[in-house]
Motif scaffolding. Structure first.
Motif, PDB file in Angstrom:
ATOM      1  N   ARG A 251      -6.536  -1.205  -6.892  1.00  0.00           N
ATOM      2  CA  ARG A 251      -7.433  -2.106  -7.619  1.00  0.00           C
ATOM      3  C   ARG A 251      -6.640  -3.006  -8.581  1.00  0.00           C
ATOM      4  O   ARG A 251      -7.072  -3.270  -9.697  1.00  0.00           O
ATOM      5  N   GLU A 252      -5.497  -3.450  -8.114  1.00  0.00           N
ATOM      6  CA  GLU A 252      -4.666  -4.372  -8.880  1.00  0.00           C
ATOM      7  C   GLU A 252      -4.911  -5.806  -8.410  1.00  0.00           C
ATOM      8  O   GLU A 252      -5.085  -6.055  -7.228  1.00  0.00           O
ATOM      9  N   VAL A 253      -4.908  -6.723  -9.364  1.00  0.00           N
ATOM     10  CA  VAL A 253      -5.143  -8.132  -9.066  1.00  0.00           C
ATOM     11  C   VAL A 253      -4.057  -8.977  -9.724  1.00  0.00           C
ATOM     12  O   VAL A 253      -3.779  -8.824 -10.918  1.00  0.00           O
ATOM     13  N   LEU A 254      -3.461  -9.856  -8.931  1.00  0.00           N
ATOM     14  CA  LEU A 254      -2.529 -10.851  -9.454  1.00  0.00           C
ATOM     15  C   LEU A 254      -3.110 -12.224  -9.183  1.00  0.00           C
ATOM     16  O   LEU A 254      -3.559 -12.518  -8.073  1.00  0.00           O
ATOM     17  N   VAL A 255      -3.112 -13.066 -10.206  1.00  0.00           N
ATOM     18  CA  VAL A 255      -3.529 -14.461 -10.061  1.00  0.00           C
ATOM     19  C   VAL A 255      -2.336 -15.334 -10.387  1.00  0.00           C
ATOM     20  O   VAL A 255      -1.834 -15.309 -11.514  1.00  0.00           O
TER      21      VAL A 255
END
Length: 233
Positions: free
Chosen positions: A143-147
Protein backbone atom coordinates in the motif's frame (compact mmCIF):
# COMPACT_ATOMS: atom_id res chain seq x y z
CA UNK A 1 -11.57 -10.86 12.02
CA UNK A 2 -10.59 -9.08 15.20
CA UNK A 3 -12.54 -5.85 15.71
CA UNK A 4 -12.28 -3.21 18.42
CA UNK A 5 -15.53 -1.41 19.25
CA UNK A 6 -15.32 1.84 21.23
CA UNK A 7 -18.93 2.53 22.22
CA UNK A 8 -20.42 3.69 25.53
CA UNK A 9 -23.94 2.43 24.87
CA UNK A 10 -24.01 -1.01 26.43
CA UNK A 11 -27.18 -2.02 24.58
CA UNK A 12 -25.45 -1.35 21.26
CA UNK A 13 -22.43 -3.34 22.45
CA UNK A 14 -24.60 -6.29 23.45
CA UNK A 15 -26.35 -6.27 20.08
CA UNK A 16 -23.03 -6.15 18.21
CA UNK A 17 -21.55 -8.88 20.36
CA UNK A 18 -24.43 -11.16 19.41
CA UNK A 19 -24.03 -10.46 15.69
CA UNK A 20 -20.24 -10.80 15.86
CA UNK A 21 -20.65 -14.25 17.39
CA UNK A 22 -23.03 -15.23 14.60
CA UNK A 23 -20.52 -14.06 11.96
CA UNK A 24 -17.50 -15.65 13.63
CA UNK A 25 -15.92 -12.29 14.42
CA UNK A 26 -13.87 -11.69 17.54
CA UNK A 27 -14.89 -8.40 19.11
CA UNK A 28 -13.51 -6.42 22.02
CA UNK A 29 -15.68 -3.69 23.53
CA UNK A 30 -14.49 -0.60 25.38
CA UNK A 31 -16.88 2.03 26.78
CA UNK A 32 -14.48 4.96 27.26
CA UNK A 33 -12.81 6.89 24.44
CA UNK A 34 -9.40 7.39 26.00
CA UNK A 35 -9.29 3.80 27.25
CA UNK A 36 -10.34 2.59 23.80
CA UNK A 37 -7.65 4.64 22.06
CA UNK A 38 -4.99 3.20 24.37
CA UNK A 39 -6.34 -0.32 23.84
CA UNK A 40 -6.20 0.20 20.08
CA UNK A 41 -2.47 0.93 20.26
CA UNK A 42 -1.87 -2.21 22.31
CA UNK A 43 -3.44 -4.67 19.87
CA UNK A 44 -3.68 -5.67 16.22
CA UNK A 45 -7.08 -5.07 14.66
CA UNK A 46 -8.77 -5.78 11.34
CA UNK A 47 -11.22 -2.92 11.83
CA UNK A 48 -12.21 -0.27 14.35
CA UNK A 49 -15.76 0.85 15.13
CA UNK A 50 -15.94 4.14 17.02
CA UNK A 51 -18.88 6.07 18.40
CA UNK A 52 -18.82 9.83 17.79
CA UNK A 53 -19.82 10.88 21.32
CA UNK A 54 -17.72 9.20 24.01
CA UNK A 55 -16.51 9.96 27.53
CA UNK A 56 -12.77 10.48 27.89
CA UNK A 57 -12.05 11.19 24.20
CA UNK A 58 -14.56 11.69 21.41
CA UNK A 59 -14.60 9.51 18.31
CA UNK A 60 -13.48 12.24 15.90
CA UNK A 61 -10.37 12.87 18.01
CA UNK A 62 -9.64 9.14 18.17
CA UNK A 63 -9.92 8.89 14.40
CA UNK A 64 -7.72 11.94 13.81
CA UNK A 65 -5.01 10.73 16.18
CA UNK A 66 -4.94 7.26 14.63
CA UNK A 67 -4.46 8.72 11.14
CA UNK A 68 -1.84 11.21 12.35
CA UNK A 69 0.11 8.26 13.72
CA UNK A 70 -0.05 6.56 10.27
CA UNK A 71 -2.23 3.60 11.24
CA UNK A 72 -4.15 2.33 8.20
CA UNK A 73 -6.76 0.17 9.94
CA UNK A 74 -10.26 0.60 8.44
CA UNK A 75 -12.46 2.81 10.66
CA UNK A 76 -16.25 2.94 10.76
CA UNK A 77 -17.76 5.77 12.79
CA UNK A 78 -21.12 5.41 14.55
CA UNK A 79 -22.93 8.70 14.89
CA UNK A 80 -26.30 10.06 15.98
CA UNK A 81 -25.38 13.26 14.11
CA UNK A 82 -27.17 13.18 10.78
CA UNK A 83 -26.23 16.54 9.30
CA UNK A 84 -24.03 16.60 6.22
CA UNK A 85 -21.36 18.77 7.87
CA UNK A 86 -20.98 16.33 10.78
CA UNK A 87 -20.70 13.32 8.51
CA UNK A 88 -18.19 15.05 6.25
CA UNK A 89 -16.12 16.01 9.30
CA UNK A 90 -15.86 12.36 10.33
CA UNK A 91 -14.71 11.36 6.85
CA UNK A 92 -12.21 14.21 6.69
CA UNK A 93 -10.67 13.08 9.97
CA UNK A 94 -9.90 9.74 8.31
CA UNK A 95 -12.95 7.51 8.84
CA UNK A 96 -13.54 5.13 5.94
CA UNK A 97 -17.27 5.00 6.50
CA UNK A 98 -19.99 6.05 8.91
CA UNK A 99 -23.28 4.57 10.08
CA UNK A 100 -26.02 6.80 11.46
CA UNK A 101 -27.88 5.70 14.58
CA UNK A 102 -30.29 4.00 14.89
CA UNK A 103 -28.90 1.38 12.51
CA UNK A 104 -29.57 -2.17 11.45
CA UNK A 105 -26.91 -4.65 12.62
CA UNK A 106 -27.11 -6.26 9.18
CA UNK A 107 -26.24 -2.94 7.58
CA UNK A 108 -23.26 -2.48 9.87
CA UNK A 109 -22.08 -6.03 9.17
CA UNK A 110 -22.23 -5.28 5.43
CA UNK A 111 -20.15 -2.15 5.97
CA UNK A 112 -17.59 -4.04 8.08
CA UNK A 113 -17.20 -6.73 5.44
CA UNK A 114 -16.90 -4.12 2.71
CA UNK A 115 -14.14 -2.04 4.34
CA UNK A 116 -12.09 -5.11 5.26
CA UNK A 117 -12.66 -7.15 2.08
CA UNK A 118 -10.39 -5.13 -0.16
CA UNK A 119 -7.50 -5.22 2.33
CA UNK A 120 -7.78 -9.01 2.62
CA UNK A 121 -8.06 -9.42 -1.16
CA UNK A 122 -4.94 -7.37 -1.79
CA UNK A 123 -2.93 -9.54 0.59
CA UNK A 124 -3.95 -12.65 -1.34
CA UNK A 125 -3.26 -11.33 -4.87
CA UNK A 126 0.38 -10.36 -4.48
CA UNK A 127 1.21 -11.45 -8.04
CA UNK A 128 -0.92 -8.56 -9.29
CA UNK A 129 0.79 -6.21 -6.90
CA UNK A 130 2.24 -3.34 -8.87
CA UNK A 131 0.60 -0.51 -10.81
CA UNK A 132 2.56 2.14 -12.67
CA UNK A 133 1.20 5.11 -14.60
CA UNK A 134 2.80 8.25 -15.99
CA UNK A 135 3.02 9.90 -12.56
CA UNK A 136 2.22 7.10 -10.08
CA UNK A 137 3.86 3.95 -8.77
CA UNK A 138 1.49 1.98 -6.54
CA UNK A 139 2.16 -1.25 -4.60
CA UNK A 140 -1.05 -3.00 -3.62
CA UNK A 141 0.51 -5.39 -1.11
CA UNK A 142 2.51 -2.77 0.82
CA UNK A 143 0.00 0.00 0.00
CA UNK A 144 2.83 2.35 -0.92
CA UNK A 145 2.28 5.25 -3.31
CA UNK A 146 4.85 7.34 -5.15
CA UNK A 147 3.83 10.44 -7.08
CA UNK A 148 6.55 11.71 -9.40
CA UNK A 149 9.02 9.74 -7.29
CA UNK A 150 7.89 11.21 -3.96
CA UNK A 151 6.31 9.00 -1.33
CA UNK A 152 2.75 9.70 -0.14
CA UNK A 153 2.38 8.26 3.35
CA UNK A 154 -0.82 9.83 4.71
CA UNK A 155 -3.53 8.08 2.68
CA UNK A 156 -6.35 6.39 4.57
CA UNK A 157 -7.29 2.84 3.48
CA UNK A 158 -10.29 4.01 1.47
CA UNK A 159 -8.33 6.86 -0.13
CA UNK A 160 -5.77 4.29 -1.27
CA UNK A 161 -8.47 1.96 -2.58
CA UNK A 162 -10.16 4.78 -4.51
CA UNK A 163 -6.87 5.98 -6.01
CA UNK A 164 -5.90 2.44 -7.00
CA UNK A 165 -9.26 1.66 -8.60
CA UNK A 166 -9.41 4.86 -10.63
CA UNK A 167 -5.76 4.62 -11.69
CA UNK A 168 -6.50 1.11 -12.99
CA UNK A 169 -9.26 2.60 -15.17
CA UNK A 170 -7.76 5.79 -16.66
CA UNK A 171 -10.11 8.19 -18.48
CA UNK A 172 -13.13 6.06 -17.62
CA UNK A 173 -15.95 8.14 -16.18
CA UNK A 174 -17.58 6.74 -13.03
CA UNK A 175 -20.73 7.91 -11.34
CA UNK A 176 -20.64 8.31 -7.59
CA UNK A 177 -22.94 5.31 -7.27
CA UNK A 178 -20.54 3.15 -9.29
CA UNK A 179 -17.56 4.19 -7.16
CA UNK A 180 -19.47 3.50 -3.95
CA UNK A 181 -20.38 0.02 -5.16
CA UNK A 182 -16.98 -0.88 -6.61
CA UNK A 183 -14.64 0.68 -4.04
CA UNK A 184 -16.72 0.54 -0.87
CA UNK A 185 -18.31 -2.75 -1.88
CA UNK A 186 -21.99 -1.87 -1.45
CA UNK A 187 -24.46 0.86 -2.23
CA UNK A 188 -24.82 3.98 -0.11
CA UNK A 189 -28.29 5.22 -0.91
CA UNK A 190 -28.25 9.01 -0.52
CA UNK A 191 -24.66 9.20 0.75
CA UNK A 192 -22.86 10.21 -2.43
CA UNK A 193 -20.96 12.96 -0.60
CA UNK A 194 -18.73 10.19 0.75
CA UNK A 195 -17.12 10.00 -2.69
CA UNK A 196 -16.85 13.79 -2.94
CA UNK A 197 -14.99 13.99 0.37
CA UNK A 198 -12.52 11.26 -0.60
CA UNK A 199 -11.85 12.83 -4.01
CA UNK A 200 -11.28 16.19 -2.33
CA UNK A 201 -8.77 14.66 0.10
CA UNK A 202 -6.96 12.77 -2.67
CA UNK A 203 -6.61 15.99 -4.64
CA UNK A 204 -4.96 17.66 -1.67
CA UNK A 205 -2.63 14.76 -0.98
CA UNK A 206 -1.45 13.56 -4.41
CA UNK A 207 -2.00 16.29 -7.00
CA UNK A 208 0.73 18.80 -7.88
CA UNK A 209 -0.53 22.37 -8.11
CA UNK A 210 -0.25 22.38 -11.92
CA UNK A 211 -1.37 18.84 -12.69
CA UNK A 212 -4.86 17.63 -11.78
CA UNK A 213 -5.49 13.89 -11.89
CA UNK A 214 -9.09 13.63 -10.66
CA UNK A 215 -11.54 15.45 -12.91
CA UNK A 216 -15.18 16.22 -12.28
CA UNK A 217 -17.46 15.28 -15.17
CA UNK A 218 -20.47 17.46 -14.58
CA UNK A 219 -23.75 15.61 -14.29
CA UNK A 220 -22.00 12.23 -14.18
CA UNK A 221 -19.17 11.83 -11.66
CA UNK A 222 -15.37 11.61 -11.83
CA UNK A 223 -12.53 10.30 -13.96
CA UNK A 224 -8.79 9.78 -13.47
CA UNK A 225 -6.80 11.36 -16.31
CA UNK A 226 -3.10 12.26 -16.23
CA UNK A 227 -2.99 13.43 -19.83
CA UNK A 228 -4.98 16.65 -19.54
CA UNK A 229 -4.49 20.01 -17.89
CA UNK A 230 -8.25 20.60 -17.84
CA UNK A 231 -9.91 22.19 -14.85
CA UNK A 232 -10.47 19.53 -12.17
CA UNK A 233 -13.40 21.32 -10.49
Amino acid sequence: MNILVIEDNKSVCSMLEMFFAKEGIKGEFVNDGLEGYNRFKEGTWDALIVDWMLPGMDGVTICRKIREEKYTVPIIMLTAKDTESDQVLGLEMGADDYVTKPFSPLTLMARIKAVTRRVQTQVVHKTEDFLQTEHFKISKSTREVLVNGKSVTNLTPKEFDLLCYMAEHPKQVFSREQLLERVWGYQFYGDERTVDVHIKRLRKKVEPATQPFFHTVWGVGYKFDESTQADKN
